[in-house]
Design a protein around this motif. Structure first.
Motif, PDB file in Angstrom:
ATOM      1  N   GLN A 103      23.589 -40.715 -69.366  1.00  0.00           N
ATOM      2  CA  GLN A 103      24.031 -41.636 -68.319  1.00  0.00           C
ATOM      3  C   GLN A 103      23.198 -41.465 -67.045  1.00  0.00           C
ATOM      4  OE1 GLN A 103      27.130 -43.840 -68.659  1.00  0.00           O
ATOM      5  NE2 GLN A 103      26.115 -43.479 -70.615  1.00  0.00           N
ATOM      6  N   ASP A 104      22.855 -42.574 -66.440  1.00  0.00           N
ATOM      7  CA  ASP A 104      22.146 -42.559 -65.164  1.00  0.00           C
ATOM      8  C   ASP A 104      23.126 -42.127 -64.077  1.00  0.00           C
ATOM      9  OD1 ASP A 104      20.769 -43.041 -62.840  1.00  0.00           O
ATOM     10  OD2 ASP A 104      20.711 -45.229 -63.084  1.00  0.00           O
ATOM     11  N   PRO A 105      22.861 -41.002 -63.379  1.00  0.00           N
ATOM     12  CA  PRO A 105      23.778 -40.575 -62.314  1.00  0.00           C
ATOM     13  C   PRO A 105      23.989 -41.632 -61.239  1.00  0.00           C
ATOM     14  CG  PRO A 105      22.239 -38.819 -62.867  1.00  0.00           C
ATOM     15  CD  PRO A 105      21.767 -40.041 -63.586  1.00  0.00           C
ATOM     16  N   GLY A 106      23.004 -42.503 -61.043  1.00  0.00           N
ATOM     17  CA  GLY A 106      23.142 -43.563 -60.048  1.00  0.00           C
ATOM     18  C   GLY A 106      24.191 -44.596 -60.415  1.00  0.00           C
ATOM     19  N   ARG A 107      24.674 -44.540 -61.636  1.00  0.00           N
ATOM     20  CA  ARG A 107      25.687 -45.496 -62.081  1.00  0.00           C
ATOM     21  C   ARG A 107      27.003 -45.326 -61.325  1.00  0.00           C
ATOM     22  NH1 ARG A 107      28.667 -46.005 -67.634  1.00  0.00           N
ATOM     23  NH2 ARG A 107      28.809 -48.247 -67.870  1.00  0.00           N
ATOM     24  N   GLY A 108      27.196 -44.151 -60.714  1.00  0.00           N
ATOM     25  CA  GLY A 108      28.425 -43.904 -59.973  1.00  0.00           C
ATOM     26  C   GLY A 108      28.355 -44.277 -58.505  1.00  0.00           C
ATOM     27  N   ASP A 109      27.242 -44.865 -58.071  1.00  0.00           N
ATOM     28  CA  ASP A 109      27.116 -45.266 -56.677  1.00  0.00           C
ATOM     29  C   ASP A 109      28.039 -46.440 -56.378  1.00  0.00           C
ATOM     30  OD1 ASP A 109      25.499 -47.325 -54.724  1.00  0.00           O
ATOM     31  OD2 ASP A 109      25.281 -45.238 -54.089  1.00  0.00           O
ATOM     32  N   PHE A 110      28.883 -46.311 -55.367  1.00  0.00           N
ATOM     33  CA  PHE A 110      29.870 -47.355 -55.072  1.00  0.00           C
ATOM     34  C   PHE A 110      29.208 -48.657 -54.636  1.00  0.00           C
ATOM     35  CE2 PHE A 110      34.183 -45.116 -54.307  1.00  0.00           C
ATOM     36  CZ  PHE A 110      34.041 -44.440 -55.505  1.00  0.00           C
ATOM     37  N   GLY A 111      28.042 -48.567 -53.994  1.00  0.00           N
ATOM     38  CA  GLY A 111      27.336 -49.789 -53.644  1.00  0.00           C
ATOM     39  C   GLY A 111      26.871 -50.527 -54.881  1.00  0.00           C
ATOM     40  N   ARG A 112      26.361 -49.784 -55.848  1.00  0.00           N
ATOM     41  CA  ARG A 112      25.909 -50.389 -57.105  1.00  0.00           C
ATOM     42  C   ARG A 112      27.084 -50.949 -57.899  1.00  0.00           C
ATOM     43  NH1 ARG A 112      22.250 -47.034 -61.485  1.00  0.00           N
ATOM     44  NH2 ARG A 112      22.468 -48.469 -63.258  1.00  0.00           N
ATOM     45  N   LEU A 113      28.204 -50.255 -57.846  1.00  0.00           N
ATOM     46  CA  LEU A 113      29.405 -50.729 -58.533  1.00  0.00           C
ATOM     47  C   LEU A 113      30.075 -51.888 -57.807  1.00  0.00           C
ATOM     48  CD1 LEU A 113      30.990 -47.272 -59.470  1.00  0.00           C
ATOM     49  CD2 LEU A 113      30.094 -48.959 -61.082  1.00  0.00           C
ATOM     50  N   ARG A 114      29.677 -52.097 -56.548  1.00  0.00           N
ATOM     51  CA  ARG A 114      30.282 -53.125 -55.702  1.00  0.00           C
ATOM     52  C   ARG A 114      31.760 -52.840 -55.429  1.00  0.00           C
ATOM     53  NH1 ARG A 114      29.783 -58.400 -58.189  1.00  0.00           N
ATOM     54  NH2 ARG A 114      29.204 -57.440 -60.157  1.00  0.00           N
ATOM     55  N   PHE A 115      32.062 -51.548 -55.249  1.00  0.00           N
ATOM     56  CA  PHE A 115      33.399 -51.141 -54.828  1.00  0.00           C
ATOM     57  C   PHE A 115      33.489 -51.259 -53.308  1.00  0.00           C
ATOM     58  CE2 PHE A 115      34.597 -48.076 -58.524  1.00  0.00           C
ATOM     59  CZ  PHE A 115      34.540 -49.136 -59.401  1.00  0.00           C
ATOM     60  N   ARG A 116      34.714 -51.203 -52.814  1.00  0.00           N
ATOM     61  CA  ARG A 116      34.905 -51.189 -51.367  1.00  0.00           C
ATOM     62  C   ARG A 116      34.317 -49.897 -50.806  1.00  0.00           C
ATOM     63  NH1 ARG A 116      38.064 -54.438 -48.661  1.00  0.00           N
ATOM     64  NH2 ARG A 116      39.270 -54.970 -50.529  1.00  0.00           N
ATOM     65  N   LEU A 117      33.662 -49.994 -49.669  1.00  0.00           N
ATOM     66  CA  LEU A 117      33.056 -48.830 -49.041  1.00  0.00           C
ATOM     67  C   LEU A 117      33.903 -48.414 -47.841  1.00  0.00           C
ATOM     68  CD1 LEU A 117      29.301 -49.910 -49.147  1.00  0.00           C
ATOM     69  CD2 LEU A 117      30.647 -48.721 -50.895  1.00  0.00           C
ATOM     70  N   GLY A 118      34.204 -47.132 -47.759  1.00  0.00           N
ATOM     71  CA  GLY A 118      35.043 -46.634 -46.680  1.00  0.00           C
ATOM     72  C   GLY A 118      34.754 -45.180 -46.401  1.00  0.00           C
ATOM     73  N   PRO A 119      35.541 -44.548 -45.558  1.00  0.00           N
ATOM     74  CA  PRO A 119      35.300 -43.153 -45.175  1.00  0.00           C
ATOM     75  C   PRO A 119      35.321 -42.183 -46.346  1.00  0.00           C
ATOM     76  CG  PRO A 119      36.867 -44.185 -43.667  1.00  0.00           C
ATOM     77  CD  PRO A 119      36.665 -45.140 -44.794  1.00  0.00           C
ATOM     78  N   ALA A 120      36.056 -42.501 -47.401  1.00  0.00           N
ATOM     79  CA  ALA A 120      36.178 -41.584 -48.543  1.00  0.00           C
ATOM     80  C   ALA A 120      35.064 -41.767 -49.565  1.00  0.00           C
ATOM     81  CB  ALA A 120      37.530 -41.775 -49.223  1.00  0.00           C
TER      82      ALA A 120
END
Length: 402
Positions: A103-120
């Motif tokens: 698995q590409d470790p970058g797959r967990g990037d929230f920007g790439r996943l298009r998740f909400r971005l916040g302090p956590a």
């Protein structure tokens, strides 16, 4: 919980093929989907009382392709092991699989996943990265590297390790040998996460969890459906979160546990934002919200990421909606999993009094008491649901006594 006695995987492939999930799951339902539908990927609202369809779109599967109800074995049917293949053949197959499966470790990037971005974001991305690290460590034959990770995220790495072991067991036809070894050996203190990881493998391989899973305790095998929902929520979010669709899992118990896992994924999807989680929950049919709240309680206590004020608002919103008992039940399971691992991080210790109204030890004890009340022969989906209900009753009793 007792120590691991083993697990055996037998997978039923819906279409006889393996394909990775489509990359880049999205945050909303409007993202286009290009992959053609598979018979196993029919998405519809869960059946049964309390569940109602969220849309009116017709099924994309022709009647002749629909999976017959007898395709999933009943609980009373004898379990069958996957066929064994010679050791030399398994070794050769493993060498061929290691590269493509990594698995590409970058797959967990929230920007790439298009998740909400916040302090956590950093906190939760570290958990997802640990999940992928655990998966890759097993695929590379270096599972011992998992224990080099910090205790706070090690459980997620073992969830990834469980996913890797189950994946390799299915693809090399080893009858669950790797998963059994992980549960009874290196991962003995992480049974909940490993069984959830096995469900992630089914989701990744486009299979359905079946009764081939044997668990540390017979009820823990049901966590494969939790992991199935968790993985779909993380890596197929366009359909599972945006469209609120789910694959066919046949009965209400499976739907409920799938939604518990999806609730865990929503915590990541909304970046531990309490207000955002509540708004997202409101988009789901009312009949699914109780189980989603349970998963949110698990993630809030196990993964963390929310400030104390956010947890207070989350508990208040659950109480207002009538689901505080479900939130507390999920958090109690997280407390139990952390205690078994031997390390309770500060965010779990801080979340327990807010979400459960009790300290970690007491909340985890509710899960033991409810389990003992089921007797020695608890194994079915109804037993698993009774276990969860017993934890909710313990929380309610505690509130009345307080």
């Amino acid at each position: 919980m007792s120590n691991a006695e083993g697990i055996q995987t037998v997978a039923r492939c819906d279409d006889g093929t393996w394909a990775p999930d489509a990359p880049g799951p999205g945050h909303t339902a409007s993202a286009p989907e290009h992959a053609p539908p598979r018979p196993s990927e029919v998405e519809h609202a869960p059946p049964g009382p309390g569940h109602r369809p969220s849309g009116t779109a017709p099924s994309r599967t022709a009647p002749s392709e629909a999976m017959p109800s007898e395709a999933v074995p009943s609980e009373s049917a004898p379990r069958q092991s996957a066929p064994e293949v010679p050791a030399a053949g398994r070794t050769e197959a493993l060498r061929a699989l290691r590269g493509p499966l990594r698995q590409d470790p970058g797959r967990g990037d929230f920007g790439r996943l298009r998740f909400r971005l916040g302090p956590a974001r950093g906190h939760l991305e570290a958990a997802v990265l640990s999940f992928l690290t655990g998966f890759n460590a097993v695929i590379a034959g270096e599972a011992e590297r998992i224990d080099d990770l910090g205790e706070e995220v090690r459980g997620f790495a073992y969830e990834g390790a469980g996913m890797a072991c189950a994946t390799l067991d299915v693809l090399t036809l080893t009858g669950g040998r790797r998963l059994r070894a992980l549960l009874s050996g290196q991962g003995v203190r992480y049974p909940h996460m490993i069984h959830s990881g096995a469900g992630c493998a089914y989701a990744r391989l486009r299979l359905r969890p079946t009764w081939g899973v044997r668990a540390v305790h017979p009820l823990l095998r049901w966590l494969a459906f939790d992991g199935f929902g968790f993985h779909r929520g993380l890596f197929a979010a366009d359909r599972t979160v945006g469209r609120r669709r789910t694959p066919r899992l046949m009965d209400r118990t499976r739907w409920a546990i799938f939604d518990q896992g999806l609730g865990r994924a929503l915590w990541f999807h909304e970046c531990a934002g309490a207000d955002d989680v509540v708004l997202r929950l409101a988009e789901f049919p009312a009949g699914r919200r109780a189980d989603l709240w349970s998963g949110i309680g698990m993630a809030a206590a196990y993964a963390g990421g929310a400030a104390p004020d956010d947890l207070e608002r989350l508990a208040g919103a659950a109480a207002e909606a009538g689901f505080h008992a479900h939130l507390a039940q999920g958090a109690a399971f997280a407390c139990a999993a952390r205690l078994i691992s031997g390390a309770v991080p500060g965010h779990t210790a801080a979340a327990a009094p807010v979400l459960c109204g009790a300290e970690v030890d007491e909340a985890a004890g509710w899960t033991d008491t409810a389990l003992i009340a089921l007797g020695h022969n608890a194994y079915s989906g109804e037993h698993y649901q009774a276990w969860r209900a017993g934890v909710r009753k313990a929380w309610s009793r505690r509130g009345r006594e307080a």
